[in-house]
Design a protein around this motif. Sequence first.
Motif, PDB file in Angstrom:
ATOM      1  N   GLN A  97       0.655  -1.726  -0.254  1.00 48.72           N
ATOM      2  CA  GLN A  97       0.266   0.321  -0.154  1.00 48.72           C
ATOM      3  C   GLN A  97       0.748   1.512   0.106  1.00 48.72           C
ATOM      4  OE1 GLN A  97      -2.596  -0.097   3.007  1.00 48.72           O
ATOM      5  NE2 GLN A  97      -4.048  -1.188   2.355  1.00 48.72           N
ATOM      6  N   THR A  98       0.569   2.631  -0.086  1.00 50.60           N
ATOM      7  CA  THR A  98       0.939   3.893  -0.246  1.00 50.60           C
ATOM      8  C   THR A  98       1.449   4.063   0.533  1.00 50.60           C
ATOM      9  OG1 THR A  98      -0.395   5.340  -2.079  1.00 50.60           O
ATOM     10  CG2 THR A  98       0.729   6.037  -0.845  1.00 50.60           C
ATOM     11  N   GLY A  99       2.747   4.629   1.579  1.00 41.89           N
ATOM     12  CA  GLY A  99       3.291   4.322   2.377  1.00 41.89           C
ATOM     13  C   GLY A  99       3.965   3.683   2.940  1.00 41.89           C
ATOM     14  N   GLY A 100       3.987   2.548   1.820  1.00 42.98           N
ATOM     15  CA  GLY A 100       5.100   0.723   2.790  1.00 42.98           C
ATOM     16  C   GLY A 100       5.983   1.108   2.516  1.00 42.98           C
ATOM     17  N   SER A 101       6.715  -0.356   2.944  1.00 44.48           N
ATOM     18  CA  SER A 101       7.965  -0.062   2.552  1.00 44.48           C
ATOM     19  C   SER A 101       8.249  -2.474   2.085  1.00 44.48           C
ATOM     20  CB  SER A 101       8.814  -0.227   3.624  1.00 44.48           C
ATOM     21  OG  SER A 101       8.807   0.969   4.660  1.00 44.48           O
ATOM     22  N   LEU A 102       9.836  -1.792   0.666  1.00 47.13           N
ATOM     23  CA  LEU A 102       9.906  -3.141   0.458  1.00 47.13           C
ATOM     24  C   LEU A 102      10.865  -2.939   0.678  1.00 47.13           C
ATOM     25  CD1 LEU A 102       7.530  -4.079  -2.533  1.00 47.13           C
ATOM     26  CD2 LEU A 102       7.499  -5.682  -0.632  1.00 47.13           C
ATOM     27  N   ARG A 103      12.235  -4.062   0.712  1.00 46.02           N
ATOM     28  CA  ARG A 103      13.566  -4.485   0.237  1.00 46.02           C
ATOM     29  C   ARG A 103      13.308  -5.060  -0.519  1.00 46.02           C
ATOM     30  NH1 ARG A 103      18.298  -7.151   4.360  1.00 46.02           N
ATOM     31  NH2 ARG A 103      19.828  -5.854   4.426  1.00 46.02           N
ATOM     32  N   MET A 158      13.139   0.623  -0.364  1.00 42.85           N
ATOM     33  CA  MET A 158      12.622   1.249   0.149  1.00 42.85           C
ATOM     34  C   MET A 158      11.085   1.780   0.881  1.00 42.85           C
ATOM     35  SD  MET A 158      11.420   0.210  -4.357  1.00 42.85           S
ATOM     36  CE  MET A 158      10.601  -1.067  -3.196  1.00 42.85           C
ATOM     37  N   ASN A 159      11.550   3.304   0.991  1.00 43.76           N
ATOM     38  CA  ASN A 159      10.038   3.471   2.627  1.00 43.76           C
ATOM     39  C   ASN A 159       9.455   4.399   2.151  1.00 43.76           C
ATOM     40  OD1 ASN A 159      11.543   1.461   4.072  1.00 43.76           O
ATOM     41  ND2 ASN A 159      12.827   3.187   4.653  1.00 43.76           N
ATOM     42  N   ARG A 160       8.108   4.571   2.238  1.00 41.09           N
ATOM     43  CA  ARG A 160       7.093   5.659   1.626  1.00 41.09           C
ATOM     44  C   ARG A 160       7.243   5.715   0.187  1.00 41.09           C
ATOM     45  NH1 ARG A 160       9.825  10.773   2.880  1.00 41.09           N
ATOM     46  NH2 ARG A 160      11.462  10.252   3.044  1.00 41.09           N
ATOM     47  N   LEU A 161       6.238   4.228   0.220  1.00 39.98           N
ATOM     48  CA  LEU A 161       6.159   4.158  -1.037  1.00 39.98           C
ATOM     49  C   LEU A 161       4.915   4.887  -1.795  1.00 39.98           C
ATOM     50  CD1 LEU A 161       6.756   0.092  -1.358  1.00 39.98           C
ATOM     51  CD2 LEU A 161       8.369   1.904  -2.969  1.00 39.98           C
ATOM     52  N   LYS A 162       5.393   4.943  -3.065  1.00 42.25           N
ATOM     53  CA  LYS A 162       4.292   6.142  -4.058  1.00 42.25           C
ATOM     54  C   LYS A 162       3.276   5.027  -4.908  1.00 42.25           C
ATOM     55  CE  LYS A 162       6.037  10.458  -2.474  1.00 42.25           C
ATOM     56  NZ  LYS A 162       6.503  11.515  -3.393  1.00 42.25           N
ATOM     57  N   PRO A 163       2.358   5.507  -5.227  1.00 37.77           N
ATOM     58  CA  PRO A 163       1.812   4.758  -6.693  1.00 37.77           C
ATOM     59  C   PRO A 163       2.761   4.589  -7.791  1.00 37.77           C
ATOM     60  CG  PRO A 163       0.159   5.835  -5.046  1.00 37.77           C
ATOM     61  CD  PRO A 163       1.368   5.905  -4.467  1.00 37.77           C
ATOM     62  N   GLU A 164       3.434   6.234  -8.193  1.00 38.10           N
ATOM     63  CA  GLU A 164       3.662   6.057  -9.224  1.00 38.10           C
ATOM     64  C   GLU A 164       5.360   5.431  -8.688  1.00 38.10           C
ATOM     65  OE1 GLU A 164       2.614   8.530  -6.962  1.00 38.10           O
ATOM     66  OE2 GLU A 164       4.244  10.369  -6.762  1.00 38.10           O
ATOM     67  N   ASP A 165       5.589   4.692  -7.796  1.00 36.57           N
ATOM     68  CA  ASP A 165       6.638   3.419  -7.455  1.00 36.57           C
ATOM     69  C   ASP A 165       6.881   2.220  -8.533  1.00 36.57           C
ATOM     70  OD1 ASP A 165       7.954   5.017  -4.720  1.00 36.57           O
ATOM     71  OD2 ASP A 165       8.330   5.696  -6.647  1.00 36.57           O
ATOM     72  N   THR A 166       5.953   2.361  -8.641  1.00 36.86           N
ATOM     73  CA  THR A 166       4.919   0.857  -8.872  1.00 36.86           C
ATOM     74  C   THR A 166       6.024   0.613 -10.976  1.00 36.86           C
ATOM     75  OG1 THR A 166       2.486   1.012  -8.431  1.00 36.86           O
ATOM     76  CG2 THR A 166       3.342  -0.931 -10.593  1.00 36.86           C
ATOM     77  N   ALA A 167       6.873  -0.497 -10.497  1.00 41.70           N
ATOM     78  CA  ALA A 167       7.059  -1.122 -12.003  1.00 41.70           C
ATOM     79  C   ALA A 167       8.217  -2.275 -11.588  1.00 41.70           C
ATOM     80  CB  ALA A 167       8.226  -0.060 -12.458  1.00 41.70           C
ATOM     81  N   VAL A 168       8.721  -2.786 -12.864  1.00 39.63           N
ATOM     82  CA  VAL A 168       9.502  -3.846 -12.803  1.00 39.63           C
ATOM     83  C   VAL A 168      10.648  -3.474 -12.707  1.00 39.63           C
ATOM     84  CG1 VAL A 168      10.687  -5.442 -14.136  1.00 39.63           C
ATOM     85  CG2 VAL A 168       8.551  -5.138 -13.942  1.00 39.63           C
TER      86      VAL A 168
END
Length: 123
Positions: free
Chosen positions: A12-18, A82-92
Amino acid sequence: VQLQASGGGLVQTGGSLRLSCTFSGRAFSTSAMGWFRQASGKEREFVATVSWRSDSTLYANSVKGRFTISRDNAKNMAYLQMNRLKPEDTAVYYCAASQASYAAESPYEYDYWGQGTQVTVSS
C-alpha cells in the motif's frame, strides 16, 4: 555473470519493501551496482547506484530520501530499501552490475542485468 532480483510485491501507499540482488560469476566486490525500473509503457529509468566500496551513492530525484541502496560484498548481494512508497513507484525493478567500479546513472555503463522483480504500490 548472473543477477537475480527478488523482494518485489504488492504494498500500500506509504509502505516499504526491500529488494535484493544476488550476483554470481565474477568479482562482485569490484563492480558498481545499480537499480533501474521500468513502468508499463515507459522507458527504463535510473533509480540508484552504489560504487564497489560503497563510498559513493547516487539517487534519482524522485526517490531521494525514500530509497536507500546498499551492498554486502562478502555475500555478493545488493539491496534497495524502499520506504514511503507511492503509486508512481510501481514498476519492474532491475538490478545491474558494471565492470567499472564507480557509481553511474546511465544504463549504458552497466554490462549485466537481472530479470527484474515487480513492485506494485496500491493507492
